[in-house]
Design a protein around this motif. Structure first.
Motif, PDB file in Angstrom:
ATOM      1  N   LYS A  60      54.301  -3.482  42.456  1.00 29.70           N
ATOM      2  CA  LYS A  60      54.977  -2.233  42.816  1.00 29.70           C
ATOM      3  C   LYS A  60      54.654  -2.471  44.368  1.00 29.70           C
ATOM      4  CE  LYS A  60      54.476   0.779  39.453  1.00 29.70           C
ATOM      5  NZ  LYS A  60      53.721   2.113  38.906  1.00 29.70           N
ATOM      6  N   GLU A  61      53.790  -3.025  44.891  1.00 29.50           N
ATOM      7  CA  GLU A  61      53.625  -3.232  46.559  1.00 29.50           C
ATOM      8  C   GLU A  61      54.679  -4.300  47.004  1.00 29.50           C
ATOM      9  OE1 GLU A  61      49.637  -4.507  47.510  1.00 29.50           O
ATOM     10  OE2 GLU A  61      48.847  -2.283  47.119  1.00 29.50           O
ATOM     11  N   MET A  62      54.798  -5.308  46.217  1.00 27.73           N
ATOM     12  CA  MET A  62      55.829  -6.413  46.471  1.00 27.73           C
ATOM     13  C   MET A  62      57.191  -5.677  46.659  1.00 27.73           C
ATOM     14  SD  MET A  62      55.508 -10.065  44.877  1.00 27.73           S
ATOM     15  CE  MET A  62      57.219 -10.627  44.990  1.00 27.73           C
ATOM     16  N   SER A  63      57.570  -4.955  45.678  1.00 28.11           N
ATOM     17  CA  SER A  63      58.855  -4.326  45.828  1.00 28.11           C
ATOM     18  C   SER A  63      59.163  -3.343  46.884  1.00 28.11           C
ATOM     19  CB  SER A  63      59.085  -3.629  44.543  1.00 28.11           C
ATOM     20  OG  SER A  63      59.266  -4.452  43.451  1.00 28.11           O
ATOM     21  N   ASN A  64      57.945  -2.527  47.099  1.00 27.00           N
ATOM     22  CA  ASN A  64      58.006  -1.557  48.346  1.00 27.00           C
ATOM     23  C   ASN A  64      57.917  -2.289  49.613  1.00 27.00           C
ATOM     24  OD1 ASN A  64      58.069   0.531  46.397  1.00 27.00           O
ATOM     25  ND2 ASN A  64      55.927   0.860  46.395  1.00 27.00           N
ATOM     26  N   ASN A  65      57.387  -3.485  49.737  1.00 28.73           N
ATOM     27  CA  ASN A  65      57.134  -4.085  50.997  1.00 28.73           C
ATOM     28  C   ASN A  65      58.365  -4.725  51.351  1.00 28.73           C
ATOM     29  OD1 ASN A  65      54.517  -3.280  51.523  1.00 28.73           O
ATOM     30  ND2 ASN A  65      53.579  -4.993  50.902  1.00 28.73           N
ATOM     31  N   VAL A  66      58.994  -5.398  50.232  1.00 23.69           N
ATOM     32  CA  VAL A  66      60.225  -6.262  50.381  1.00 23.69           C
ATOM     33  C   VAL A  66      61.457  -5.195  50.696  1.00 23.69           C
ATOM     34  CG1 VAL A  66      61.806  -7.731  49.232  1.00 23.69           C
ATOM     35  CG2 VAL A  66      59.527  -8.247  48.891  1.00 23.69           C
ATOM     36  N   SER A  67      61.570  -4.239  50.119  1.00 23.42           N
ATOM     37  CA  SER A  67      62.576  -3.078  50.331  1.00 23.42           C
ATOM     38  C   SER A  67      62.952  -2.864  51.686  1.00 23.42           C
ATOM     39  CB  SER A  67      62.465  -1.925  49.342  1.00 23.42           C
ATOM     40  OG  SER A  67      62.511  -2.220  48.065  1.00 23.42           O
ATOM     41  N   PRO A  68      61.778  -2.558  52.626  1.00 32.52           N
ATOM     42  CA  PRO A  68      62.336  -2.200  54.034  1.00 32.52           C
ATOM     43  C   PRO A  68      62.791  -3.512  54.731  1.00 32.52           C
ATOM     44  CG  PRO A  68      59.901  -1.314  53.460  1.00 32.52           C
ATOM     45  CD  PRO A  68      60.532  -2.343  52.184  1.00 32.52           C
ATOM     46  N   MET A  69      62.309  -4.721  54.280  1.00 32.53           N
ATOM     47  CA  MET A  69      62.933  -5.687  55.102  1.00 32.53           C
ATOM     48  C   MET A  69      64.348  -6.126  54.412  1.00 32.53           C
ATOM     49  SD  MET A  69      60.671  -9.347  55.116  1.00 32.53           S
ATOM     50  CE  MET A  69      59.930  -9.455  53.555  1.00 32.53           C
ATOM     51  N   ALA A  70      64.458  -5.853  53.226  1.00 35.80           N
ATOM     52  CA  ALA A  70      65.836  -6.050  52.533  1.00 35.80           C
ATOM     53  C   ALA A  70      66.764  -4.941  53.260  1.00 35.80           C
ATOM     54  CB  ALA A  70      65.865  -5.670  50.981  1.00 35.80           C
ATOM     55  N   LYS A  71      66.398  -3.662  53.330  1.00 34.06           N
ATOM     56  CA  LYS A  71      67.057  -2.579  54.028  1.00 34.06           C
ATOM     57  C   LYS A  71      67.502  -3.110  55.253  1.00 34.06           C
ATOM     58  CE  LYS A  71      65.286   1.040  51.345  1.00 34.06           C
ATOM     59  NZ  LYS A  71      64.302   2.264  51.163  1.00 34.06           N
ATOM     60  N   GLN A  72      66.633  -3.675  56.167  1.00 38.27           N
ATOM     61  CA  GLN A  72      67.065  -4.122  57.525  1.00 38.27           C
ATOM     62  C   GLN A  72      68.009  -5.147  57.403  1.00 38.27           C
ATOM     63  OE1 GLN A  72      63.196  -5.316  59.268  1.00 38.27           O
ATOM     64  NE2 GLN A  72      62.459  -3.266  59.102  1.00 38.27           N
ATOM     65  N   ILE A  73      67.968  -6.100  56.255  1.00 37.24           N
ATOM     66  CA  ILE A  73      68.921  -7.369  56.563  1.00 37.24           C
ATOM     67  C   ILE A  73      70.176  -7.434  55.517  1.00 37.24           C
ATOM     68  CG2 ILE A  73      67.192  -8.722  57.401  1.00 37.24           C
ATOM     69  CD1 ILE A  73      66.626 -10.119  54.736  1.00 37.24           C
ATOM     70  N   CYS A  74      70.030  -6.482  54.539  1.00 42.91           N
ATOM     71  CA  CYS A  74      71.075  -6.251  53.503  1.00 42.91           C
ATOM     72  C   CYS A  74      72.064  -5.090  53.791  1.00 42.91           C
ATOM     73  CB  CYS A  74      70.320  -6.192  52.269  1.00 42.91           C
ATOM     74  SG  CYS A  74      69.385  -7.917  52.021  1.00 42.91           S
ATOM     75  N   SER A  75      73.268  -5.300  53.571  1.00 47.16           N
ATOM     76  CA  SER A  75      74.358  -4.001  53.793  1.00 47.16           C
ATOM     77  C   SER A  75      74.639  -3.707  52.372  1.00 47.16           C
ATOM     78  CB  SER A  75      75.422  -4.816  54.481  1.00 47.16           C
ATOM     79  OG  SER A  75      76.146  -5.666  53.741  1.00 47.16           O
ATOM     80  N   LYS A  76      74.353  -4.410  51.182  1.00 46.22           N
ATOM     81  CA  LYS A  76      74.721  -3.918  49.959  1.00 46.22           C
ATOM     82  C   LYS A  76      73.382  -4.493  48.945  1.00 46.22           C
ATOM     83  CE  LYS A  76      77.725  -5.041  46.304  1.00 46.22           C
ATOM     84  NZ  LYS A  76      78.913  -5.712  45.803  1.00 46.22           N
ATOM     85  N   GLN A  77      72.806  -3.456  48.120  1.00 46.70           N
ATOM     86  CA  GLN A  77      71.821  -3.911  47.199  1.00 46.70           C
ATOM     87  C   GLN A  77      72.144  -3.268  45.933  1.00 46.70           C
ATOM     88  OE1 GLN A  77      67.695  -4.779  49.565  1.00 46.70           O
ATOM     89  NE2 GLN A  77      68.301  -2.654  49.460  1.00 46.70           N
ATOM     90  N   ASP A  78      72.803  -3.730  45.071  1.00 47.28           N
ATOM     91  CA  ASP A  78      73.002  -2.875  43.751  1.00 47.28           C
ATOM     92  C   ASP A  78      72.153  -3.567  42.694  1.00 47.28           C
ATOM     93  OD1 ASP A  78      74.705  -1.334  45.250  1.00 47.28           O
ATOM     94  OD2 ASP A  78      76.554  -2.566  44.626  1.00 47.28           O
ATOM     95  N   ILE A  79      71.695  -2.799  41.830  1.00 47.45           N
ATOM     96  CA  ILE A  79      71.038  -3.108  40.408  1.00 47.45           C
ATOM     97  C   ILE A  79      71.589  -2.195  39.436  1.00 47.45           C
ATOM     98  CG2 ILE A  79      68.719  -2.068  40.862  1.00 47.45           C
ATOM     99  CD1 ILE A  79      67.736  -4.954  39.527  1.00 47.45           C
TER     100      ILE A  79
END
Length: 176
Positions: A60-79
């Protein structure tokens, strides 16, 4: 050192591809030691096998820590959940390179799962024509973590070890 950074970069990419989804989108992996074999075609990166000691909190921490990084560098994230697993589509930009990727995730997250992804990188080191790559990650549960491992430890080829809880160190290694 360059090899370690390249391997670490691959681990970050692996984390981004697996962790770009929010923590509640994907099931949590079974606690213990997971072996992850990553094979890429269309890329100079060699085949790589790593081991990750995890538990529910670390996943859960990995997803939560990666998500802010991904939000900064990703304009699209769909699952999206599918009949056979999950499908993920993303578009991310780092250091002038924009990468569009599509991933299919199947498996039970208790004994084994597979991530098949295709990506197209454009700009920067990818060049004007771009670069296509296919990545296959095969993960299998090996059992309990080894006595000298703690949840979050990733052991890379050559024995290089880093803990996913050191997210600040990972962020500092990424290009600005």
């Amino acid at each position: 050192m360059t090899r370690k950074l390249a391997l670490l970069g691959s681990a970050v990419c692996l984390a981004l591809s697996a962790g770009a989804a929010r923590a509640d989108d994907l099931p949590t992996r079974k606690a213990g030691l997971w072996e992850m074999k990553m094979v890429r075609t269309g890329s100079p990166m060699p085949e790589m096998t790593m081991q990750h000691c995890t538990d529910e909190t670390v996943d859960k921490e990995m997803s939560n820590n990666v998500s802010p990084m991904a939000k900064q560098i990703c304009s699209k994230q769909d699952i999206k959940k599918t009949a056979t697993g999950y499908v993920s589509d993303s578009e991310c930009s780092v250091a002038g390179v924009t990468t569009t990727s599509h991933a299919e995730i199947t498996g039970d997250f208790n004994s084994a799962y597979t991530v098949k992804s295709t990506s197209h990188a454009q700009g920067g080191v990818a060049g004007a024509a771009g670069r296509d790559a296919t990545t296959m990650i095969e993960a299998k549960w090996l059992g309990a973590c080894k006595p000298d491992q703690k949840p979050g430890d990733i052991v890379m080829p050559g024995g290089f070890k880093i803990n996913t809880r050191d997210a600040d160190k990972l962020k500092n290694l990424l290009p600005k």
